[in-house]
Design an enzyme around this catalytic site. Structure first.
Site, short mmCIF file in Angstrom:
data_model
loop_
_atom_site.label_atom_id
_atom_site.label_comp_id
_atom_site.label_asym_id
_atom_site.label_seq_id
_atom_site.Cartn_x
_atom_site.Cartn_y
_atom_site.Cartn_z
N HIS A 15 -12.05 -1.26 -6.92
CA HIS A 15 -11.52 -2.53 -7.43
C HIS A 15 -11.27 -3.32 -6.14
CE1 HIS A 15 -8.79 -4.74 -10.43
NE2 HIS A 15 -8.67 -5.41 -9.28
N ASP B 266 0.86 -1.19 0.00
CA ASP B 266 0.00 0.00 0.00
C ASP B 266 0.89 1.24 0.00
OD1 ASP B 266 -1.72 2.23 0.98
OD2 ASP B 266 -3.20 0.63 1.22
N HIS C 251 -10.28 -5.11 -2.92
CA HIS C 251 -8.93 -5.33 -2.40
C HIS C 251 -8.99 -5.71 -0.92
CE1 HIS C 251 -9.97 -1.06 -2.18
NE2 HIS C 251 -9.28 -1.02 -1.05
N HIS D 57 -6.97 -5.69 2.50
CA HIS D 57 -5.83 -5.12 3.22
C HIS D 57 -5.26 -6.18 4.15
CE1 HIS D 57 -6.80 -0.73 2.49
NE2 HIS D 57 -8.00 -1.26 2.27
N GLY E 270 -16.19 2.66 3.71
CA GLY E 270 -14.87 3.29 3.62
C GLY E 270 -14.10 2.95 2.35
P1 5GP Z 1 -9.86 1.50 0.60
O1 5GP Z 1 -10.13 2.72 1.45
O2 5GP Z 1 -10.52 1.60 -0.76
O3 5GP Z 1 -10.17 0.22 1.32
O4 5GP Z 1 -8.30 1.47 0.40
C1 5GP Z 1 -7.63 1.97 -0.70
C2 5GP Z 1 -6.16 1.81 -0.40
O5 5GP Z 1 -5.46 1.98 -1.61
C3 5GP Z 1 -5.61 2.86 0.58
O6 5GP Z 1 -5.02 2.19 1.68
C4 5GP Z 1 -4.60 3.62 -0.25
O7 5GP Z 1 -3.46 4.00 0.49
C5 5GP Z 1 -4.26 2.64 -1.35
N1 5GP Z 1 -3.84 3.27 -2.59
C6 5GP Z 1 -4.46 4.29 -3.24
N2 5GP Z 1 -3.82 4.59 -4.38
C7 5GP Z 1 -2.76 3.75 -4.46
C8 5GP Z 1 -1.70 3.59 -5.43
O8 5GP Z 1 -1.61 4.28 -6.43
N3 5GP Z 1 -0.80 2.60 -5.18
C9 5GP Z 1 -0.87 1.82 -4.07
N4 5GP Z 1 0.07 0.89 -3.93
N5 5GP Z 1 -1.85 1.94 -3.15
C10 5GP Z 1 -2.78 2.90 -3.33
#
Ligand code: 5GP
Length: 145
Positions: free
Chosen positions: A99, A31, A101, A103, A94
């Site tokens: 796409h 991340d 994912h 964590h 959140g």
């Molecule tokens: P969400 O809030 O959708 O569960 O998490 C999205 C995650 O994607 C966040 O932890 C954020 O730091 C990560 N993220 C966003 N853009 C990028 C990117 O360009 N590259 C990487 N490696 N992680 C990203």
């Protein structure tokens, strides 16, 4: 909804990523804004904005890879006394990148990571009522074979 996500670009090799693991179905990479050092994201290669769009077999593959990563994190140079999995499905949950994912978040004492929520104590009747409602939907969606 805009079909573009940065994760699709990473999967396609059009955007940079610090890759950790790859197979035919799944890619895992660091991340870019880690909640703790060693925070990894596991994504399906096929595009799925939400869990409802994700093939359950690929969902199983995400978890399988997450499980392997949890073990690898503990054995690696990452400080890791424990691991949290987190998956945000929907804006209200959140989700920021549409796409799917998973964590995988390494934990150490006092690392500051946490889920802000207070457990409630509903009466058993409320639990039973909601359980019956969910069971009903499951029965209709997946008839027993
Ligand atoms: P969400 O809030 O959708 O569960 O998490 C999205 C995650 O994607 C966040 O932890 C954020 O730091 C990560 N993220 C966003 N853009 C990028 C990117 O360009 N590259 C990487 N490696 N992680 C990203």
């Amino acid at each position: 909804m805009d079909p573009y996500t940065i994760f699709a670009d990473i999967v396609a090799g059009r955007a940079p990523a610090s890759k950790v693991y790859e197979d035919s179905d799944v890619l895992a990479f660091m991340d870019i804004r880690p909640l703790t050092p060693g925070h990894v994201l596991v994504v399906p290669k096929v595009r799925a904005r939400s869990l409802s769009e994700l093939d359950p077999e690929i969902g199983a593959a995400l978890f399988r890879v997450g499980q392997r990563l949890a073990a690898a994190l503990r054995a690696s140079e990452v400080n890791c006394d424990g691991v949290n999995f987190f998956l945000a499905d929907g804006v209200t949950a959140g989700q920021e990148v549409f796409h799917v994912h998973l964590h995988v978040i390494p934990r150490t004492p006092g690392d500051g990571f946490g889920v802000r929520a207070r457990p409630t104590t509903p009466p058993r009747a409320d639990l039973d009522y909601l359980a019956a409602s969910i069971r009903g939907v499951l029965r209709r969606a997946v008839p027993p074979s």
